[in-house]
Design an enzyme around this catalytic site. Structure first.
Site, PDB file in Angstrom:
ATOM      1  N   ARG A 228      -2.750   3.638  81.506  1.00 50.03           N
ATOM      2  CA  ARG A 228      -3.526   4.240  80.423  1.00 50.03           C
ATOM      3  C   ARG A 228      -4.542   3.257  79.830  1.00 50.03           C
ATOM      4  O   ARG A 228      -5.506   3.670  79.182  1.00 50.03           O
ATOM      5  CB  ARG A 228      -2.592   4.764  79.324  1.00 50.03           C
ATOM      6  CG  ARG A 228      -3.356   5.520  78.229  1.00 50.03           C
ATOM      7  CD  ARG A 228      -2.485   6.318  77.307  1.00 50.03           C
ATOM      8  NE  ARG A 228      -3.295   7.011  76.315  1.00 50.03           N
ATOM      9  CZ  ARG A 228      -2.876   7.996  75.541  1.00 50.03           C
ATOM     10  NH1 ARG A 228      -1.631   8.416  75.637  1.00 50.03           N
ATOM     11  NH2 ARG A 228      -3.670   8.572  74.668  1.00 50.03           N
ATOM     12  N   HIS A 249     -19.474   6.414  67.623  1.00 50.32           N
ATOM     13  CA  HIS A 249     -18.488   5.958  68.599  1.00 50.32           C
ATOM     14  C   HIS A 249     -19.041   5.985  70.020  1.00 50.32           C
ATOM     15  O   HIS A 249     -18.903   5.017  70.776  1.00 50.32           O
ATOM     16  CB  HIS A 249     -17.241   6.839  68.513  1.00 50.32           C
ATOM     17  CG  HIS A 249     -16.187   6.490  69.512  1.00 50.32           C
ATOM     18  ND1 HIS A 249     -15.417   5.356  69.409  1.00 50.32           N
ATOM     19  CD2 HIS A 249     -15.792   7.128  70.656  1.00 50.32           C
ATOM     20  CE1 HIS A 249     -14.579   5.302  70.440  1.00 50.32           C
ATOM     21  NE2 HIS A 249     -14.784   6.356  71.205  1.00 50.32           N
TER      22      HIS A 249
END
Length: 339
Positions: A228, A249
């Site tokens: 991950r 972001h």
């Protein structure tokens, strides 16, 4: 309509692409519901909210501070929310982060789900069970791993978003392609104009593809102990840029991906041709690939990243488009490259 399943350690999360917002009541359990949203979503969509009390936050990252979150806990208490309650987050990435975090921690955890209203949250923030809030400007430094019961991605809602908001989501879509499959990257190159125009079926197809990439990784490694970490591609440097500059972001992650690709090229892992191809796609989506800020300042912020381990950090590089590599790098090596 397409359904994608994430099987976590503590339950399943179902992501439904192209389900209509108005149909959310079909997915709500028979519990007392509480809605967390933001003032922009309330303005446009409150008339189609399920019947339930709702708390409307101020839009944007500043709402993800712990002090602000306390007001939501108090609101839940005042409205008699208990352990058998259900929290529904309706909004973009910030709303999903806050609603997931509040639900995961209120009375040690209550069930929750999302109606995802932005491209960024549909392909990333609402998917995967990471729920976090900020502290002193450091992103998601306090958080949990808890899967939402469901995520509804109604692509019709994207048409109300300004271009700046769409750009954030395109950054994550490029990231998912870069860490998974060159064919997906090539599809993004081919469909770029159609995606910028939110054309169907291209936009729904690519949202589903991006979710599938993330879902497969999260299912294999829910709590980020191994594979991950690939999802952090572009985020280690990008989060530091975001903290320092306050840019969105997606734009910060795009700058972070450029940095990671340039570092990969410096190490001889990718070719100059692949590097330029990646930069061209990012710029085609209207994403920045450079910044006007001293790298030394970014590095000082980076060393406070939650992914740091003593004097090293796991950094995601590329060995080719669609071929990622997690490399434990000494902070000193990273500093020298940055300088």
């Amino acid at each position: 309509m397409e359904t994608i399943l994430i099987e976590g350690q503590n339950g399943k999360s179902t992501i439904i692409v192209d389900e209509r917002f108005e149909e959310v009541t079909k997915y709500l359990p028979k519990k007392k519901h509480f809605i967390i949203t933001d003032k922009n979503i309330e303005k446009y969509y409150a008339t189609v909210f399920p019947e339930a009390p709702f708390f409307s936050i101020n839009p944007g990252e500043p709402s993800k501070q712990l002090g602000y979150i306390e007001s939501i806990y108090r609101w839940l208490l005042e409205n008699n929310a208990d352990r058998n309650s259900f929290i529904l987050g309706i909004g973009g990435g910030v709303v999903c982060d806050i609603a997931g975090f509040v639900a995961s921690t209120y009375m040690r955890g209550v069930e929750f789900g999302f109606v995802s209203t932005s491209l960024l949250s549909q392909v990333d923030a609402s998917v995967g069970g990471k729920n976090g809030v900020d502290l002193d400007g450091y992103k998601n430094i306090i958080g949990t791993f808890t899967q939402p019961r469901f995520v509804l991605c109604d692509t019709r809602l994207l048409k109300t978003l300004p271009h700046e908001e769409l750009v954030n989501g395109f950054a994550e879509m490029v990231k998912h392609a870069l860490i998974s499959d060159i064919k997906l990257f090539e599809q993004l190159e081919h469909d770029c104009i159609a995606l910028l125009n939110l054309n169907q079926p291209e936009i729904s197809k690519h949202i589903a593809e991006s979710i599938r990439v993330k879902a497969s990784i999260v299912t294999a490694d829910e709590r980020e102990s191994g594979i991950r970490k690939l999802l952090n591609f572009g985020h280690t440097w990008g989060h530091a840029v975001e903290t320092l500059t306050g840019i969105s972001h997606g734009k910060a992650v795009s700058i972070g991906m450029e940095f990671a690709c340039r570092l990969s090229m410096e190490k001889g892992l990718i070719s100059n041709r692949d590097y330029l191809r990646i930069i061209n796609l990012l710029q085609s989506f209207g994403l920045p690939t450079c910044m006007n800020i001293e790298p030394s300042r970014v590095f000082k912020t980076l060393v406070k990243d939650k992914k740091r381990n003593a004097n090293s950090i796991d950094f995601v590089l590329l060995m080719g488009i669609g071929v990622p590599k997690i490399e434990t790098m000494a902070l000193e090596e990273l500093k020298k490259f940055a300088e």
